[in-house]
Design an enzyme around this catalytic site. Structure first.
Site, PDB file in Angstrom:
ATOM      1  N   VAL A  48      50.836  41.979  38.841  1.00 21.72           N
ATOM      2  CA  VAL A  48      49.930  40.961  39.393  1.00 21.72           C
ATOM      3  C   VAL A  48      49.814  39.744  38.470  1.00 21.72           C
ATOM      4  CG1 VAL A  48      47.592  40.492  40.244  1.00 21.72           C
ATOM      5  CG2 VAL A  48      48.647  42.715  40.676  1.00 21.72           C
ATOM      6  N   ASP A  97      43.037  45.445  37.352  1.00 18.37           N
ATOM      7  CA  ASP A  97      41.839  45.492  36.502  1.00 18.37           C
ATOM      8  C   ASP A  97      41.620  46.870  35.869  1.00 18.37           C
ATOM      9  OD1 ASP A  97      41.325  42.858  36.948  1.00 18.37           O
ATOM     10  OD2 ASP A  97      39.692  43.154  38.373  1.00 18.37           O
ATOM     11  N   LYS A 104      30.730  43.142  40.122  1.00 20.65           N
ATOM     12  CA  LYS A 104      30.816  41.737  39.708  1.00 20.65           C
ATOM     13  C   LYS A 104      31.640  40.931  40.708  1.00 20.65           C
ATOM     14  CE  LYS A 104      33.981  40.429  36.481  1.00 20.65           C
ATOM     15  NZ  LYS A 104      34.791  39.292  36.978  1.00 20.65           N
ATOM     16  N   ASN A 105      32.788  41.464  41.105  1.00 20.85           N
ATOM     17  CA  ASN A 105      33.693  40.683  41.952  1.00 20.85           C
ATOM     18  C   ASN A 105      33.230  40.569  43.403  1.00 20.85           C
ATOM     19  OD1 ASN A 105      35.221  40.203  39.728  1.00 20.85           O
ATOM     20  ND2 ASN A 105      36.964  41.472  40.331  1.00 20.85           N
ATOM     21  N   ARG A 152      47.299  31.498  36.282  1.00 21.90           N
ATOM     22  CA  ARG A 152      46.326  31.647  37.371  1.00 21.90           C
ATOM     23  C   ARG A 152      46.037  30.346  38.128  1.00 21.90           C
ATOM     24  NH1 ARG A 152      41.780  35.940  35.432  1.00 21.90           N
ATOM     25  NH2 ARG A 152      41.510  36.190  37.659  1.00 21.90           N
ATOM     26  N   CYS A 174      44.157  30.840  31.272  1.00 26.47           N
ATOM     27  CA  CYS A 174      43.288  31.842  30.664  1.00 26.47           C
ATOM     28  C   CYS A 174      44.170  32.866  29.979  1.00 26.47           C
ATOM     29  CB  CYS A 174      42.369  32.491  31.687  1.00 26.47           C
ATOM     30  SG  CYS A 174      43.193  33.647  32.753  1.00 26.47           S
ATOM     31  N   ARG A 204      36.276  31.409  35.603  1.00 23.13           N
ATOM     32  CA  ARG A 204      37.211  30.882  36.594  1.00 23.13           C
ATOM     33  C   ARG A 204      36.708  31.063  38.022  1.00 23.13           C
ATOM     34  NH1 ARG A 204      42.170  29.989  35.794  1.00 23.13           N
ATOM     35  NH2 ARG A 204      42.550  30.781  37.882  1.00 23.13           N
ATOM     36  N   ARG A 248      30.875  40.121  30.051  1.00 22.57           N
ATOM     37  CA  ARG A 248      31.138  39.429  31.319  1.00 22.57           C
ATOM     38  C   ARG A 248      31.246  40.421  32.467  1.00 22.57           C
ATOM     39  NH1 ARG A 248      36.301  36.877  31.292  1.00 22.57           N
ATOM     40  NH2 ARG A 248      35.682  36.782  33.471  1.00 22.57           N
TER      41      ARG A 248
HETATM   42  C1  UD1 Z   1      40.570  38.450  41.343  1.00 15.63           C
HETATM   43  C2  UD1 Z   1      39.558  39.221  40.522  1.00 15.63           C
HETATM   44  C3  UD1 Z   1      40.204  39.748  39.250  1.00 15.63           C
HETATM   45  C4  UD1 Z   1      41.443  40.563  39.589  1.00 15.63           C
HETATM   46  C5  UD1 Z   1      42.378  39.770  40.508  1.00 15.63           C
HETATM   47  C6  UD1 Z   1      43.560  40.591  41.011  1.00 15.63           C
HETATM   48  C7  UD1 Z   1      37.481  38.108  41.098  1.00 15.63           C
HETATM   49  C8  UD1 Z   1      36.359  37.225  40.676  1.00 15.63           C
HETATM   50  N1  UD1 Z   1      38.450  38.306  40.208  1.00 15.63           N
HETATM   51  O1  UD1 Z   1      40.987  37.334  40.570  1.00 15.63           O
HETATM   52  O2  UD1 Z   1      39.245  40.577  38.582  1.00 15.63           O
HETATM   53  O3  UD1 Z   1      42.148  40.859  38.406  1.00 15.63           O
HETATM   54  O4  UD1 Z   1      41.670  39.304  41.659  1.00 15.63           O
HETATM   55  O5  UD1 Z   1      43.113  41.745  41.646  1.00 15.63           O
HETATM   56  O6  UD1 Z   1      37.465  38.641  42.190  1.00 15.63           O
HETATM   57  N2  UD1 Z   1      47.861  33.029  42.638  1.00 15.63           N
HETATM   58  C9  UD1 Z   1      48.641  31.928  42.925  1.00 15.63           C
HETATM   59  N3  UD1 Z   1      48.049  30.853  43.561  1.00 15.63           N
HETATM   60  C10 UD1 Z   1      46.732  30.842  43.910  1.00 15.63           C
HETATM   61  C11 UD1 Z   1      45.947  31.982  43.605  1.00 15.63           C
HETATM   62  C12 UD1 Z   1      46.550  33.052  42.972  1.00 15.63           C
HETATM   63  O7  UD1 Z   1      49.811  31.899  42.618  1.00 15.63           O
HETATM   64  O8  UD1 Z   1      46.267  29.853  44.475  1.00 15.63           O
HETATM   65  C13 UD1 Z   1      48.468  34.217  41.948  1.00 15.63           C
HETATM   66  C14 UD1 Z   1      47.859  34.475  40.565  1.00 15.63           C
HETATM   67  O9  UD1 Z   1      48.483  33.695  39.577  1.00 15.63           O
HETATM   68  C15 UD1 Z   1      48.117  35.945  40.391  1.00 15.63           C
HETATM   69  C16 UD1 Z   1      48.004  36.496  41.821  1.00 15.63           C
HETATM   70  O10 UD1 Z   1      48.126  35.376  42.671  1.00 15.63           O
HETATM   71  O11 UD1 Z   1      49.402  36.192  39.901  1.00 15.63           O
HETATM   72  C17 UD1 Z   1      46.714  37.216  42.110  1.00 15.63           C
HETATM   73  O12 UD1 Z   1      45.629  36.428  41.704  1.00 15.63           O
HETATM   74  P1  UD1 Z   1      44.233  36.399  42.484  1.00 15.63           P
HETATM   75  O13 UD1 Z   1      44.156  37.535  43.431  1.00 15.63           O
HETATM   76  O14 UD1 Z   1      44.014  35.038  43.040  1.00 15.63           O
HETATM   77  O15 UD1 Z   1      43.209  36.646  41.306  1.00 15.63           O
HETATM   78  P2  UD1 Z   1      41.742  36.122  41.266  1.00 15.63           P
HETATM   79  O16 UD1 Z   1      41.242  35.970  42.667  1.00 15.63           O
HETATM   80  O17 UD1 Z   1      41.635  34.961  40.343  1.00 15.63           O
END
Ligand code: UD1
Length: 420
Positions: free
Chosen positions: A329, A307, A22-23, A122, A117, A93, A399
């Site tokens: 995380v 995850d 999925k990711n 996030r 969420c 998201r 999902r």
């Molecule tokens: C992706 C995965 C999700 C997985 C996560 C962490 C997809 C579609 N989803 O989510 O399944 O659980 O990686 O491995 O690939 N953060 C910030 N600012 C930002 C972006 C992120 O502070 O602009 C923080 C988030 O709050 C979180 C951390 O960074 O604490 C990691 O998040 P992130 O890697 O961005 O998660 P996703 O990409 O949303």
């Protein structure tokens, strides 16, 4: 709302095929917006999130052809609407992934803010800051991100404060069509980031260093049609392996890869599983033994994935001994704990650590899924528990897990879906 009914108490036994990730599927579908012409994407999992991304592209006027084996051909040259509306973004998201490609290719994008969420706030600040560094003008107004690039985006040296998976992907996609070289420091190293980079390169991009913390993207003027198959889903793989370990089972998973889930396999071996692997399969055998509790700490790849945290809490709940599970995380990613306690688990929460004292048996109870991976942990608990467990709100599971009840039935579980 659909529910799953699980009659627990049997070890999982048998063979199944693992679906595409999925990711990887979501960013790769978004990346088709960068190409001049048709891109076809194969090995797509049949999941709600993938359907939502397809719906989102369709909403923008992109032409899509889906064949019965879930290969999708995407032609973004017909795009006529540069908006990702709230109605779609609020259900997924990862819709934010269209931001980078749209502003890079079409000079403009309007994407609803994803909002909070169940597993934390996030934010997407790093996506926006990176695009600004490449020359995009960003305004956030009435719940929407408006991004403009009247000129072609420019290569930039970007340091990401936090390792972010979709942030790295968004910026990598934007940089692929930018003028000059972009360097992403502290980039995510997840296999899905590598998969996206490989897909972009198949379209004619020049991305180097994917899989390391420094990714270098040499912008090109245009990207071309190609065909790309997404990699296997390491979280789906890990979930079935953990379910087999918790139920003292023996399973063979095909069409998957062991090199993308080493941290998980190490912990399963530590729990007492015999794990054998080949080029495209993984076999796990508990030899009828109860798992031993394991300690773990989640962190960005290649460390233990967040995850897979909930599934390991479920396995530890029935393991021999006490295991501590630390989540670094996401804040608030222990929603499954209260539900597992209702099934007889002995779990204490201390800040971002769950202390899981293994019990001999769990008992069936009606439980509620709160997010995608939390719901997988409740299914694992239901497979172990004595009696019939009812898992409510399983749209969360749909999902991320293709045909979960069919696959578990193939592994000998007694599980059925109760439509609402
Ligand atoms: C992706 C995965 C999700 C997985 C996560 C962490 C997809 C579609 N989803 O989510 O399944 O659980 O990686 O491995 O690939 N953060 C910030 N600012 C930002 C972006 C992120 O502070 O602009 C923080 C988030 O709050 C979180 C951390 O960074 O604490 C990691 O998040 P992130 O890697 O961005 O998660 P996703 O990409 O949303």
């Amino acid at each position: 709302m659909d529910k799953l009914l699980i009659q627990g108490g049997q070890p999982l036994h048998g063979e199944i095929r693992i679906s595409g990730a999925k990711n990887s599927a979501l960013p790769i579908l978004a990346s088709t917006l960068l190409a001049d012409g048709k891109v076809s994407v194969g090995n797509l999992p049949h999941l709600h999130d993938v359907t939502t991304m397809i719906e989102l592209l369709g909403h923008m006027g992109v032409e899509l052809m889906i064949d019965e084996r879930m290969s999708v051909e995407v032609d973004s040259t017909t795009i006529n609407n540069l908006t990702a509306p709230y109605e779609l973004v609020k259900t997924m998201r990862a819709s934010i992934l269209v931001l980078g490609p749209m502003v890079a290719h079409f000079g403009e994008a309007h994407v609803s803010l994803p909002g909070g969420c169940a597993i934390g706030t996030r934010p997407v600040n790093l996506h926006l800051q990176g695009l600004e560094q490449m020359g995009a003008e960003i305004q956030v107004d009435s719940g929407y991100i408006h991004a403009y690039a009247p000129q072609r985006l420019k290569g930039a040296h970007i340091f990401l404060d936090t390792v972010t998976v979709t942030g790295t992907e968004n910026l990598m996609m934007a940089a692929a069509l930018a003028d000059g070289v972009t360097i992403l420091e502290n980039a995510a190293r997840e296999p899905e980031v590598v998969d996206l980079a490989d897909c972009l390169n198949a379209m004619g991009a020049d991305v180097r260093g994917q899989g390391t913390a420094t990714i270098e993207i040499h912008g090109v003027e245009r990207l071309n049609p190609c065909h790309y198959d997404v990699l296997p889903d390491r979280v789906e793989t890990g979930t079935y392996l953990t379910a087999a370990a918790a139920t003292k089972g023996h399973v063979l998973l095909k069409d998957t890869r062991e090199d993308i889930l080493e941290a998980v396999l190490i912990k399963l071996r530590e729990a007492g599983a015999e794990v054998n692997t080949g080029a495209d399969w993984i076999e796990l055998n508990m030899h009828g033994q109860r798992p031993r509790a394991v300690n773990l700490r989640t962190a960005p790849y290649p460390a233990f994935p967040t995850d897979m945290q909930a599934q390991f809490v479920a396995m530890n709940a029935v393991a021999d001994g006490t295991g501590s599970v630390t989540e670094t995380v996401f804040e608030n990613r222990f929603m499954h704990v209260q539900e597992l306690i209702r099934m007889g688990a002995d779990i204490g929460l201390e800040g971002n650590t769950a202390i899981v004292r293994g019990v001999d048996r769990l008992t069936a109870a009606p439980v509620m899924a709160t997010d995608l991976r939390a719901s997988a942990s409740l299914v694992i608990a239901g497979l172990v528990a004595e009696g019939e467990t009812m898992v409510d709100r399983i749209y969360h599971i749909d999902r991320g897990y293709e045909c979960i009840e069919e696959k578990l039935q193939l592994l000998g579980a007694t599980i059925r879906r109760m439509p609402s």
